[in-house]
Scaffold this active site. Structure first.
Site, PDB file in Angstrom:
ATOM      1  N   MET A   1       0.763  -1.194   0.000  1.00  0.00           N
ATOM      2  CA  MET A   1       0.000   0.000   0.000  1.00  0.00           C
ATOM      3  C   MET A   1       0.813   1.273   0.000  1.00  0.00           C
ATOM      4  O   MET A   1       0.216   2.323   0.028  1.00  0.00           O
ATOM      5  CB  MET A   1      -1.048  -0.099   1.061  1.00  0.00           C
ATOM      6  CG  MET A   1      -1.065   0.560   2.390  1.00  0.00           C
ATOM      7  SD  MET A   1       0.172   1.371   3.301  1.00  0.00           S
ATOM      8  CE  MET A   1       1.207   0.124   3.888  1.00  0.00           C
ATOM      9  N   PRO A   2       2.108   1.201  -0.107  1.00  0.00           N
ATOM     10  CA  PRO A   2       2.803   2.484  -0.271  1.00  0.00           C
ATOM     11  C   PRO A   2       2.441   3.129  -1.606  1.00  0.00           C
ATOM     12  O   PRO A   2       2.168   2.441  -2.581  1.00  0.00           O
ATOM     13  CB  PRO A   2       4.289   2.128  -0.259  1.00  0.00           C
ATOM     14  CG  PRO A   2       4.373   0.715   0.107  1.00  0.00           C
ATOM     15  CD  PRO A   2       3.032   0.092  -0.067  1.00  0.00           C
TER      16      PRO A   2
END
Length: 124
Positions: A1-2
């Site tokens: 999810m970065p």
């Protein structure tokens, strides 16, 4: 999810691809990001303003700015390892010297993400 944003000057698609690959691989290696968790914006500019000698580090027009937004919780040791690994892999995949790799991290909370459909998937 970065979420990763990489900005550099006058880069062709091969260089942009190498930069994205380097940053993603470094995140997988050092902070446990899953290999298929890739969200990147890779941008080449005609010009970028930067201090060529800030903190005594000699930069030139090969400068690369990497901004990573991710959920909080990584240790200082993990962040330091990430900076080092990004610089190593950027040099390996693009020949950009580590002195030209500028990394910026932004931490946030699960409520700060929506991956589509207007839903905050991490708080459902």
């Amino acid at each position: 999810m970065p979420f990763v944003r990489i900005d550099t000057m006058r880069a062709d698609s091969d260089r942009l691809d190498g930069l994205g690959r380097a940053v993603h691989e470094a995140m997988v290696d050092t902070i446990g990001i899953p290999p298929d968790d890739k969200f990147q914006v890779l941008t080449s500019h005609d010009g970028i303003r930067y201090d060529a000698n800030f903190l005594g580090i000699q930069r030139d027009d090969d400068v690369v700015f990497v901004s990573i937004t991710f959920r909080s919780g990584r240790t200082t040791e993990q962040k330091v390892a990430l900076y080092k690994r990004i610089a190593e892999l950027v040099e390996k995949y693009t020949s950009v010297e580590p002195r030209n790799v500028f990394v910026h991290l932004v931490e946030n909370q699960p409520t700060d993400w929506s991956f589509g459909n207007g839903i905050a998937q991490y708080i459902a």
